[in-house]
Design a protein around this motif. Structure first.
Motif, PDB file in Angstrom:
ATOM      1  N   GLU A   1       0.861  -1.179   0.000  1.00  0.00           N
ATOM      2  CA  GLU A   1       0.000   0.000   0.000  1.00  0.00           C
ATOM      3  C   GLU A   1       0.894   1.225   0.000  1.00  0.00           C
ATOM      4  OE1 GLU A   1      -3.645   2.010   2.514  1.00  0.00           O
ATOM      5  OE2 GLU A   1      -2.784   0.136   3.205  1.00  0.00           O
ATOM      6  N   VAL A   2       0.595   2.140  -0.903  1.00  0.00           N
ATOM      7  CA  VAL A   2       1.327   3.404  -0.977  1.00  0.00           C
ATOM      8  C   VAL A   2       0.283   4.508  -1.068  1.00  0.00           C
ATOM      9  CG1 VAL A   2       2.969   4.792  -2.299  1.00  0.00           C
ATOM     10  CG2 VAL A   2       3.269   2.303  -2.165  1.00  0.00           C
ATOM     11  N   ARG A   3       0.247   5.364  -0.038  1.00  0.00           N
ATOM     12  CA  ARG A   3      -0.697   6.479   0.005  1.00  0.00           C
ATOM     13  C   ARG A   3       0.095   7.782   0.100  1.00  0.00           C
ATOM     14  NH1 ARG A   3      -1.985   3.427   4.132  1.00  0.00           N
ATOM     15  NH2 ARG A   3      -1.586   5.085   5.601  1.00  0.00           N
ATOM     16  N   THR A   4      -0.399   8.796  -0.585  1.00  0.00           N
ATOM     17  CA  THR A   4       0.253  10.100  -0.541  1.00  0.00           C
ATOM     18  C   THR A   4      -0.750  11.146  -0.098  1.00  0.00           C
ATOM     19  OG1 THR A   4       1.721   9.454  -2.342  1.00  0.00           O
ATOM     20  CG2 THR A   4       1.541  11.799  -1.883  1.00  0.00           C
ATOM     21  N   THR A   5      -0.348  11.966   0.877  1.00  0.00           N
ATOM     22  CA  THR A   5      -1.160  13.081   1.334  1.00  0.00           C
ATOM     23  C   THR A   5      -0.256  14.315   1.415  1.00  0.00           C
ATOM     24  OG1 THR A   5      -0.750  12.541   3.666  1.00  0.00           O
ATOM     25  CG2 THR A   5      -2.757  11.650   2.672  1.00  0.00           C
ATOM     26  N   LEU A   6      -0.876  15.463   1.566  1.00  0.00           N
ATOM     27  CA  LEU A   6      -0.136  16.708   1.730  1.00  0.00           C
ATOM     28  C   LEU A   6      -0.491  17.268   3.091  1.00  0.00           C
ATOM     29  CD1 LEU A   6       1.814  18.401   0.018  1.00  0.00           C
ATOM     30  CD2 LEU A   6      -0.135  19.781  -0.667  1.00  0.00           C
TER      31      LEU A   6
ATOM     32  N   VAL B   1       3.502  13.579   2.362  1.00  0.00           N
ATOM     33  CA  VAL B   1       3.670  12.425   3.241  1.00  0.00           C
ATOM     34  C   VAL B   1       3.288  11.179   2.452  1.00  0.00           C
ATOM     35  CG1 VAL B   1       2.958  11.286   5.379  1.00  0.00           C
ATOM     36  CG2 VAL B   1       3.181  13.789   5.312  1.00  0.00           C
ATOM     37  N   VAL B   2       4.262  10.303   2.270  1.00  0.00           N
ATOM     38  CA  VAL B   2       4.053   9.043   1.574  1.00  0.00           C
ATOM     39  C   VAL B   2       4.064   7.946   2.634  1.00  0.00           C
ATOM     40  CG1 VAL B   2       4.952   7.433  -0.148  1.00  0.00           C
ATOM     41  CG2 VAL B   2       5.198   9.912  -0.500  1.00  0.00           C
ATOM     42  N   SER B   3       2.953   7.236   2.748  1.00  0.00           N
ATOM     43  CA  SER B   3       2.849   6.133   3.703  1.00  0.00           C
ATOM     44  C   SER B   3       2.950   4.826   2.942  1.00  0.00           C
ATOM     45  CB  SER B   3       1.520   6.193   4.450  1.00  0.00           C
ATOM     46  OG  SER B   3       1.414   7.403   5.166  1.00  0.00           O
ATOM     47  N   ALA B   4       3.901   3.988   3.347  1.00  0.00           N
ATOM     48  CA  ALA B   4       4.107   2.700   2.697  1.00  0.00           C
ATOM     49  C   ALA B   4       3.797   1.588   3.678  1.00  0.00           C
ATOM     50  CB  ALA B   4       5.553   2.586   2.215  1.00  0.00           C
ATOM     51  N   GLY B   5       3.133   0.543   3.186  1.00  0.00           N
ATOM     52  CA  GLY B   5       2.820  -0.591   4.036  1.00  0.00           C
ATOM     53  C   GLY B   5       2.860  -1.887   3.263  1.00  0.00           C
TER      54      GLY B   5
ATOM     55  N   ASP C   1       4.401   0.802   8.668  1.00  0.00           N
ATOM     56  CA  ASP C   1       3.645  -0.397   8.307  1.00  0.00           C
ATOM     57  C   ASP C   1       4.353  -1.292   7.291  1.00  0.00           C
ATOM     58  OD1 ASP C   1       1.560   0.241  10.038  1.00  0.00           O
ATOM     59  OD2 ASP C   1       0.577   1.487   8.537  1.00  0.00           O
ATOM     60  N   VAL C   2       5.651  -1.110   7.122  1.00  0.00           N
ATOM     61  CA  VAL C   2       6.407  -1.980   6.223  1.00  0.00           C
ATOM     62  C   VAL C   2       6.763  -3.252   6.986  1.00  0.00           C
ATOM     63  CG1 VAL C   2       8.522  -2.250   4.873  1.00  0.00           C
ATOM     64  CG2 VAL C   2       7.296  -0.070   4.865  1.00  0.00           C
ATOM     65  N   ALA C   3       6.217  -4.375   6.516  1.00  0.00           N
ATOM     66  CA  ALA C   3       6.411  -5.662   7.190  1.00  0.00           C
ATOM     67  C   ALA C   3       7.689  -6.367   6.742  1.00  0.00           C
ATOM     68  CB  ALA C   3       5.209  -6.566   6.943  1.00  0.00           C
ATOM     69  N   PHE C   4       8.091  -6.131   5.508  1.00  0.00           N
ATOM     70  CA  PHE C   4       9.291  -6.771   4.962  1.00  0.00           C
ATOM     71  C   PHE C   4       9.929  -5.824   3.968  1.00  0.00           C
ATOM     72  CE2 PHE C   4      11.416  -9.110   1.554  1.00  0.00           C
ATOM     73  CZ  PHE C   4      12.326  -9.849   2.285  1.00  0.00           C
ATOM     74  N   ALA C   5      11.255  -5.753   3.994  1.00  0.00           N
ATOM     75  CA  ALA C   5      11.998  -4.914   3.063  1.00  0.00           C
ATOM     76  C   ALA C   5      13.332  -5.596   2.776  1.00  0.00           C
ATOM     77  CB  ALA C   5      12.227  -3.529   3.664  1.00  0.00           C
TER      78      ALA C   5
ATOM     79  N   PRO D   1      10.467   4.208  11.124  1.00  0.00           N
ATOM     80  CA  PRO D   1      10.862   2.960  10.471  1.00  0.00           C
ATOM     81  C   PRO D   1      10.377   1.749  11.272  1.00  0.00           C
ATOM     82  CG  PRO D   1      12.753   4.425  10.704  1.00  0.00           C
ATOM     83  CD  PRO D   1      11.621   5.036  11.462  1.00  0.00           C
ATOM     84  N   SER D   2       9.741   0.827  10.568  1.00  0.00           N
ATOM     85  CA  SER D   2       9.282  -0.399  11.216  1.00  0.00           C
ATOM     86  C   SER D   2      10.489  -1.215  11.670  1.00  0.00           C
ATOM     87  CB  SER D   2       8.454  -1.226  10.236  1.00  0.00           C
ATOM     88  OG  SER D   2       9.286  -1.713   9.183  1.00  0.00           O
ATOM     89  N   THR D   3      10.237  -2.260  12.422  1.00  0.00           N
ATOM     90  CA  THR D   3      11.315  -3.137  12.870  1.00  0.00           C
ATOM     91  C   THR D   3      12.081  -3.695  11.675  1.00  0.00           C
ATOM     92  OG1 THR D   3      10.053  -3.712  14.841  1.00  0.00           O
ATOM     93  CG2 THR D   3      11.839  -5.196  14.228  1.00  0.00           C
ATOM     94  N   ALA D   4      11.367  -4.093  10.627  1.00  0.00           N
ATOM     95  CA  ALA D   4      12.013  -4.647   9.439  1.00  0.00           C
ATOM     96  C   ALA D   4      12.924  -3.620   8.766  1.00  0.00           C
ATOM     97  CB  ALA D   4      10.960  -5.141   8.450  1.00  0.00           C
TER      98      ALA D   4
END
Length: 124
Positions: A6-11, A17-21, A52-56, A83-86
């Motif tokens: 999931e990639v969401r962009t808001t201002l 603000v880019v939210s990645a999950g 919300d990044v579970a794996f990278a 930054p998530s734990t991953a």
């Protein structure tokens, strides 16, 4: 957290603000790559919310490094928030955290970008 990306962009106050999950690897990184390689002229900077990044994997790290370079080239700050734990583990294992400005929250990241506009710093 989901395996789907999931990639969401808001201002927020002139800051993008880019939210990645989800899980990001070479096969799933395209949407995020397209978002980070385009820097809107009307944006004071980009906050990349990574909570919300579970794996990278290494493809994700390479994208972050390219995005950081691109933002510096166009003179627009990029701040990695929550930054998530991953992601934190990836940055730690590769010793690349120092290549980025990191923030504990989206508001702190936004403040860092706003401070950079005025030549100051919100935190370090």
């Amino acid at each position: 957290m989901s395996e789907d990306q999931e990639v969401r962009t808001t201002l927020v106050d002139g800051v993008r603000v880019v939210s990645a999950g989800g899980e990001f690897d070479l096969d799933t990184i395209d949407a995020l790559a397209q978002t980070l390689t385009h820097v809107p002229e009307d944006s004071a900077g980009t906050v990349l919310d990574l909570a919300d990044v579970a794996f990278a994997d290494s493809a994700f790290l390479h994208l972050l490094l390219r995005a950081g370079h691109h933002h510096r080239t166009v003179g627009t700050p990029l701040v990695l928030a929550r930054p998530s734990t991953a992601v934190a583990r990836l940055l730690d294992v590769t010793d690349t955290a120092r290549a980025f400005t990191l923030a504990p929250s989206v508001p702190a990241a936004t403040a860092e970008i706003r401070a950079a506009e005025t030549g100051g710093t919100a935190f370090r």
